[in-house]
Design an enzyme around this catalytic site. Structure first.
Site, short mmCIF file in Angstrom:
data_model
loop_
_atom_site.label_atom_id
_atom_site.label_comp_id
_atom_site.label_asym_id
_atom_site.label_seq_id
_atom_site.Cartn_x
_atom_site.Cartn_y
_atom_site.Cartn_z
CD GLU A 46 -3.22 -3.77 2.72
OE1 GLU A 46 -3.98 -4.42 3.46
OE2 GLU A 46 -2.07 -3.42 3.08
CE LYS A 137 -4.52 -8.02 5.29
NZ LYS A 137 -4.23 -6.61 5.68
CB CYS A 171 -0.69 -6.33 4.34
SG CYS A 171 0.09 -5.16 5.50
#
Length: 316
Positions: A46, A137, A171
């Site tokens: 990430e 994200k 995540c």
């Protein structure tokens, strides 16, 4: 689903934070090392480019921000990249030279409107060097919301490869059941899950996703230390008393029935390399397919808005 086996590499490392060139240099070294081991798909953590600012406050408290924190933010903004842009071309040229697929987390700078917003983005690059797609994200977690804007449904990306369909979430997006369902519904075979979560509970998450989605899961985390933080950051005192190891890693590769293909790697920089057999995905869906024979569309339905959300609509 393809029948071609594929060797994959999951990189666990960290650059010097906010140092774009450090990240690019490390990407080149690790990509070459992975390719030398025969990897055809290489995954980085990430926001690897230019790093995950774990522990930094950027001078933010409820109701106020400090001038020093704003300077650190400017530094982070300056180390972000455009997608597409010079850095994606540089990485793409390397992918073409090595003949590999690449998935890597980056901090993306908005190019369309004010340029003031950053996104936590995962980019996909093909062995021809071309940018195949990106995913932003959807919901930055906790204090991340001050750093990154929210993505939308237009980047729920899955790409076709000779060894199956590759996509994923970043995540804690992976805790969003409907987001996972949206990925499964695109026929995902290899699910990429870059993260900043090094807790034991993350292992339960990725094993569950593999078993639920009947797909391979490549989970990728950074191994980060205080040494990788520039000491001249205004907010460096935020982490001065923290342990030397800020993120212990925990990268792993999981098979479609939830078993480890490569056990979690902790407390060191390294790389996990494994050969994946697509036939295992087919076999695993014999008795469970979350968006096929084990779904109940007469009871449950998911609506996914894949329209790009623009604050300004320009009409000619």
């Amino acid at each position: 689903m393809r029948n071609q086996q594929v060797k994959v590499a999951v990189v666990q490392a960290a650059p010097i934070l906010f140092n774009k060139q450090s990240a690019l240099d490390k990407i080149a070294v690790m990509m070459k090392e992975a390719a030398e081991q025969g990897a055809e798909l290489i995954v980085f953590p990430e926001v690897f480019l230019p790093g995950y600012p774990r522990g930094l406050s950027f001078g933010a408290r409820v109701g106020s921000r400090t001038p020093e924190g704003r300077k650190d933010w400017e530094r982070y903004w300056s180390s972000a990249i455009d997608v597409p842009g010079n850095e994606t071309k540089q990485i793409g040229d390397l992918a073409r030279e090595l003949g590999v697929h690449l998935v890597i987390g980056v901090v993306e700078r908005d190019q369309e409107f004010s340029t003031g917003t950053l996104f936590n983005t995962m980019i996909y690059i093909g062995p021809d060097g071309e940018l195949l797609g990106k995913h932003r994200k959807l919901v930055p977690t906790g204090s991340e919301r001050l750093l990154w804007g929210q993505g939308d449904g237009s980047t729920l990306t899955v790409i076709d490869t000779p060894f199956g369909r590759v996509g994923g979430l970043i995540c804690w997006e992976n805790y969003m059941p409907l987001a996972r369902t949206a990925m499964y519904a695109q026929g995902i075979d290899i699910y990429v899950a870059p993260t900043a979560d090094a807790r034991d509970s993350w292992q339960s998450t990725i094993r569950h996703i593999a078993c639920e989605g009947r797909c391979f899961v490549l989970s990728c985390n950074q191994f980060a230390t205080r040494e990788s933080y520039p000491a001249d950051l205004a907010c460096y005192p935020d982490i001065e008393q923290d342990p030397e190891v800020l993120s212990r890693g925990g990268s792993a590769i999981v098979g479609p029935l939830g078993e480890y293909v490569a056990e979690p790697l902790y407390n060191q920089e390294g790389m996990l390399v494994a050969t994946l057999d697509p036939s295992e995905v087919v076999q695993s869906r014999f008795d469970f397919d979350p968006v096929g024979h084990y779904s109940r569309p007469d009871v449950f339905q998911l609506i996914v808005n894949e329209t790009k959300q623009d604050i300004v609509q320009r009409k000619q």
